[in-house]
Design a protein around this motif. Sequence first.
Motif, PDB file in Angstrom:
ATOM      1  N   CYS A  37      43.382  38.404  37.760  1.00  0.00           N
ATOM      2  CA  CYS A  37      42.555  37.389  38.172  1.00  0.00           C
ATOM      3  C   CYS A  37      43.532  36.216  38.704  1.00  0.00           C
ATOM      4  O   CYS A  37      43.237  35.687  39.502  1.00  0.00           O
ATOM      5  CB  CYS A  37      41.882  36.839  36.944  1.00  0.00           C
ATOM      6  N   VAL A  38      44.489  36.107  37.994  1.00  0.00           N
ATOM      7  CA  VAL A  38      45.258  34.941  38.294  1.00  0.00           C
ATOM      8  C   VAL A  38      46.129  35.024  39.701  1.00  0.00           C
ATOM      9  O   VAL A  38      46.229  34.051  40.659  1.00  0.00           O
ATOM     10  CB  VAL A  38      46.677  34.854  37.332  1.00  0.00           C
ATOM     11  N   ALA A  39      46.143  36.248  40.049  1.00  0.00           N
ATOM     12  CA  ALA A  39      46.761  36.574  41.416  1.00  0.00           C
ATOM     13  C   ALA A  39      45.856  36.344  42.508  1.00  0.00           C
ATOM     14  O   ALA A  39      46.229  36.685  43.622  1.00  0.00           O
ATOM     15  CB  ALA A  39      47.308  38.221  41.230  1.00  0.00           C
ATOM     16  N   VAL A  40      44.519  36.232  42.254  1.00  0.00           N
ATOM     17  CA  VAL A  40      43.481  35.925  43.528  1.00  0.00           C
ATOM     18  C   VAL A  40      43.776  34.711  44.036  1.00  0.00           C
ATOM     19  O   VAL A  40      43.851  33.465  43.244  1.00  0.00           O
ATOM     20  CB  VAL A  40      42.020  36.133  42.784  1.00  0.00           C
ATOM     21  N   PRO A  41      44.319  34.460  45.161  1.00  0.00           N
ATOM     22  CA  PRO A  41      44.820  33.105  45.863  1.00  0.00           C
ATOM     23  C   PRO A  41      43.763  31.922  45.697  1.00  0.00           C
ATOM     24  O   PRO A  41      44.234  30.744  45.512  1.00  0.00           O
ATOM     25  CB  PRO A  41      44.846  33.598  47.300  1.00  0.00           C
TER      26      PRO A  41
END
Length: 241
Positions: A37-41
């Motif tokens: 989730c953190v990696a979603v821009p």
Amino acid sequence: MRIVAIIQARIGSTRLPGKVLRPLIDQTVLAHVIARCVAVPSVTKVIVATSTEIGDQAIYDEAIAQGVECYRGSENNVLSRYYEAAKLAQADVIIRITSDCPLLDPSIVEQLIQHFKQTACDYARIGLDVFPRGLDAEIFTMDALQQAYNNGRSDFEREHVTTYFQNNREKFKFEVFRKGENYSKYRLTLDTIEDWVLIENIYQQLYRGDIFGWLEVRQLLQDQLNLALINAHVEQKHNNV
């Protein structure tokens, strides 16, 4: 636009107790979901929403250890839990993620966000008639969530966050994000021991410390046809995590 991913998680599970804190290679299942989730821009903030039950202290501890906030609310009124977490995070838009999806693909979630923005809708979801279960996500406005919170009356509407939307479609602009061929025959969510065997096998073959995506998983499943058979017989049940 402040876009907040809210991951709902509880330690309890009727079919696979403690599943979201199972160690998957080098981290827990929940930690992998948080990282994805953190990696979603376009995501501004990630928050875990769990219950105030004693056992869910472990969920809180893991969220904090992974560097994200955790809101603790009602065990069964998940709609309330989501609403309060969204208020805490000052969300304009909410992405609903469940903690039993350690194969969630950040690029697909990003495409869902862009589709949501382009269509100016109130609610959009991943089309599970195209994508496998386990890649699913929903996105909706804070205004829509406020309506559901204020007007959802039945126990089922309170237990399942987006049921009010489904039951009152005339009040909301709906969208479904579909792209590519139909791969809905695959099951990539974690609910049973068979699901666990498949997901662990996928991670053992593809995980090298970095996030891998749906395209790599799809290629693996096409190359090793026996893998998808591991959990092909499992029936999906409604999940209150």
